[in-house]
Scaffold this motif. Structure first.
Motif, PDB file in Angstrom:
ATOM      1  N   GLN A  96     -30.074  34.266 -24.486  1.00  0.00           N
ATOM      2  CA  GLN A  96     -30.272  35.709 -24.545  1.00  0.00           C
ATOM      3  C   GLN A  96     -30.275  36.111 -26.011  1.00  0.00           C
ATOM      4  OE1 GLN A  96     -27.372  37.946 -22.360  1.00  0.00           O
ATOM      5  NE2 GLN A  96     -27.908  39.850 -23.387  1.00  0.00           N
ATOM      6  N   LEU A  97     -31.174  37.009 -26.368  1.00  0.00           N
ATOM      7  CA  LEU A  97     -31.373  37.396 -27.754  1.00  0.00           C
ATOM      8  C   LEU A  97     -31.211  38.902 -27.915  1.00  0.00           C
ATOM      9  CD1 LEU A  97     -32.534  36.870 -30.632  1.00  0.00           C
ATOM     10  CD2 LEU A  97     -34.776  37.210 -29.613  1.00  0.00           C
ATOM     11  N   ASP A  98     -30.438  39.316 -28.907  1.00  0.00           N
ATOM     12  CA  ASP A  98     -30.330  40.723 -29.296  1.00  0.00           C
ATOM     13  C   ASP A  98     -30.556  40.799 -30.801  1.00  0.00           C
ATOM     14  OD1 ASP A  98     -29.523  41.545 -26.691  1.00  0.00           O
ATOM     15  OD2 ASP A  98     -27.460  40.974 -27.154  1.00  0.00           O
ATOM     16  N   PRO A 104     -35.453  47.061 -29.416  1.00  0.00           N
ATOM     17  CA  PRO A 104     -36.101  46.453 -28.246  1.00  0.00           C
ATOM     18  C   PRO A 104     -37.062  45.358 -28.712  1.00  0.00           C
ATOM     19  CG  PRO A 104     -37.130  48.548 -28.776  1.00  0.00           C
ATOM     20  CD  PRO A 104     -35.973  48.384 -29.725  1.00  0.00           C
ATOM     21  N   MET A 105     -37.048  44.243 -28.030  1.00  0.00           N
ATOM     22  CA  MET A 105     -37.937  43.139 -28.390  1.00  0.00           C
ATOM     23  C   MET A 105     -39.228  43.255 -27.588  1.00  0.00           C
ATOM     24  SD  MET A 105     -36.151  41.712 -30.702  1.00  0.00           S
ATOM     25  CE  MET A 105     -36.832  40.125 -31.029  1.00  0.00           C
ATOM     26  N   PHE A 106     -40.224  42.418 -27.918  1.00  0.00           N
ATOM     27  CA  PHE A 106     -41.533  42.494 -27.282  1.00  0.00           C
ATOM     28  C   PHE A 106     -41.534  42.092 -25.815  1.00  0.00           C
ATOM     29  CE2 PHE A 106     -43.601  41.863 -31.583  1.00  0.00           C
ATOM     30  CZ  PHE A 106     -44.027  43.163 -31.658  1.00  0.00           C
ATOM     31  N   THR A 107     -40.998  40.916 -25.514  1.00  0.00           N
ATOM     32  CA  THR A 107     -41.192  40.390 -24.164  1.00  0.00           C
ATOM     33  C   THR A 107     -39.931  40.502 -23.332  1.00  0.00           C
ATOM     34  OG1 THR A 107     -40.732  38.159 -24.970  1.00  0.00           O
ATOM     35  CG2 THR A 107     -43.035  38.812 -24.850  1.00  0.00           C
ATOM     36  N   THR A 108     -39.036  39.583 -23.485  1.00  0.00           N
ATOM     37  CA  THR A 108     -37.842  39.563 -22.644  1.00  0.00           C
ATOM     38  C   THR A 108     -36.635  39.160 -23.475  1.00  0.00           C
ATOM     39  OG1 THR A 108     -36.851  38.590 -20.688  1.00  0.00           O
ATOM     40  CG2 THR A 108     -38.289  37.166 -21.941  1.00  0.00           C
ATOM     41  N   PHE A 109     -35.477  39.483 -22.999  1.00  0.00           N
ATOM     42  CA  PHE A 109     -34.245  39.116 -23.697  1.00  0.00           C
ATOM     43  C   PHE A 109     -33.803  37.699 -23.346  1.00  0.00           C
ATOM     44  CE2 PHE A 109     -33.909  43.767 -23.663  1.00  0.00           C
ATOM     45  CZ  PHE A 109     -33.718  43.979 -25.006  1.00  0.00           C
ATOM     46  N   LEU A 124     -36.331  32.280 -31.340  1.00  0.00           N
ATOM     47  CA  LEU A 124     -36.647  32.440 -32.757  1.00  0.00           C
ATOM     48  C   LEU A 124     -38.101  32.837 -32.974  1.00  0.00           C
ATOM     49  CD1 LEU A 124     -34.565  29.484 -34.202  1.00  0.00           C
ATOM     50  CD2 LEU A 124     -33.901  31.868 -33.857  1.00  0.00           C
ATOM     51  N   LYS A 125     -38.997  32.372 -32.124  1.00  0.00           N
ATOM     52  CA  LYS A 125     -40.394  32.822 -32.186  1.00  0.00           C
ATOM     53  C   LYS A 125     -40.469  34.324 -31.927  1.00  0.00           C
ATOM     54  CE  LYS A 125     -42.478  28.526 -30.659  1.00  0.00           C
ATOM     55  NZ  LYS A 125     -43.108  27.836 -29.518  1.00  0.00           N
ATOM     56  N   GLU A 126     -39.675  34.786 -30.971  1.00  0.00           N
ATOM     57  CA  GLU A 126     -39.638  36.215 -30.647  1.00  0.00           C
ATOM     58  C   GLU A 126     -39.182  37.027 -31.863  1.00  0.00           C
ATOM     59  OE1 GLU A 126     -39.759  39.528 -27.871  1.00  0.00           O
ATOM     60  OE2 GLU A 126     -40.544  37.507 -27.751  1.00  0.00           O
ATOM     61  N   ILE A 127     -38.164  36.551 -32.556  1.00  0.00           N
ATOM     62  CA  ILE A 127     -37.690  37.235 -33.760  1.00  0.00           C
ATOM     63  C   ILE A 127     -38.784  37.251 -34.819  1.00  0.00           C
ATOM     64  CG2 ILE A 127     -36.071  37.134 -35.693  1.00  0.00           C
ATOM     65  CD1 ILE A 127     -34.017  35.997 -33.710  1.00  0.00           C
ATOM     66  N   TYR A 128     -39.440  36.117 -35.015  1.00  0.00           N
ATOM     67  CA  TYR A 128     -40.517  36.034 -36.007  1.00  0.00           C
ATOM     68  C   TYR A 128     -41.618  37.046 -35.709  1.00  0.00           C
ATOM     69  CZ  TYR A 128     -44.864  34.513 -38.065  1.00  0.00           C
ATOM     70  OH  TYR A 128     -46.072  34.502 -38.707  1.00  0.00           O
ATOM     71  N   LEU A 129     -42.097  37.082 -34.466  1.00  0.00           N
ATOM     72  CA  LEU A 129     -43.182  38.004 -34.111  1.00  0.00           C
ATOM     73  C   LEU A 129     -42.754  39.458 -34.273  1.00  0.00           C
ATOM     74  CD1 LEU A 129     -44.574  36.203 -30.950  1.00  0.00           C
ATOM     75  CD2 LEU A 129     -45.672  36.384 -33.197  1.00  0.00           C
ATOM     76  N   PHE A 130     -41.546  39.768 -33.849  1.00  0.00           N
ATOM     77  CA  PHE A 130     -41.040  41.133 -33.967  1.00  0.00           C
ATOM     78  C   PHE A 130     -40.886  41.519 -35.433  1.00  0.00           C
ATOM     79  CE2 PHE A 130     -37.951  44.561 -33.811  1.00  0.00           C
ATOM     80  CZ  PHE A 130     -38.451  45.331 -32.775  1.00  0.00           C
ATOM     81  N   ARG A 131     -40.336  40.612 -36.225  1.00  0.00           N
ATOM     82  CA  ARG A 131     -40.135  40.858 -37.653  1.00  0.00           C
ATOM     83  C   ARG A 131     -41.475  41.092 -38.350  1.00  0.00           C
ATOM     84  NH1 ARG A 131     -40.811  38.198 -42.123  1.00  0.00           N
ATOM     85  NH2 ARG A 131     -41.465  36.306 -41.095  1.00  0.00           N
ATOM     86  N   LYS A 132     -42.451  40.257 -38.048  1.00  0.00           N
ATOM     87  CA  LYS A 132     -43.771  40.368 -38.665  1.00  0.00           C
ATOM     88  C   LYS A 132     -44.454  41.697 -38.291  1.00  0.00           C
ATOM     89  CE  LYS A 132     -48.116  37.898 -39.000  1.00  0.00           C
ATOM     90  NZ  LYS A 132     -48.887  36.733 -38.572  1.00  0.00           N
TER      91      LYS A 132
END
Length: 101
Positions: free
Chosen positions: A33-35, A44-49, A58-66
């Motif tokens: 789970q990612l927060d 709020p993140m793009f896809t799912t927690f 970590l890919k989710e963090i990268y995409l959100f950060r970018k």
């Protein structure tokens, strides 16, 4: 595992907190789970927690950060909580993904 980084959000210096919780559902699978927090505000993140692997988190963090004009300073990393050694090893192996340009 809770990690903290210094960085910028839309040009403003700020603190980022990443909270990764590994949940072992069985001996053969885990979910993570990612927060992500900017200051004290959870974003709020793009896809799912919930992700099936730490690398997907970590890919989710990268995409959100970018997408949101965020930069993290890799030298400012602080671990703020106890962690499972296996998750720390996995995190160290995959964390370069967060800092891609």
């Amino acid at each position: 595992m809770i990690l903290e980084y210094q960085g910028t959000y839309k040009g403003v210096p700020t603190k980022f907190t990443i909270r990764i919780v590994g949940n072992n559902l069985s001996k053969s699978s885990s979910n993570y789970q990612l927060d992500l927090y900017v200051g004290d505000k959870q974003l709020p993140m793009f896809t799912t927690f919930i992700h099936q692997s730490l690398s997907n988190c970590l890919k989710e963090i990268y995409l959100f950060r970018k997408h949101n004009q965020m930069t993290f300073d890799s030298d400012s990393e602080k671990i703020l909580s106890l962690y499972v050694p296996y998750d720390k090893v996995l995190y160290n192996y995959h964390k370069g993904m967060i800092f891609r340009a």
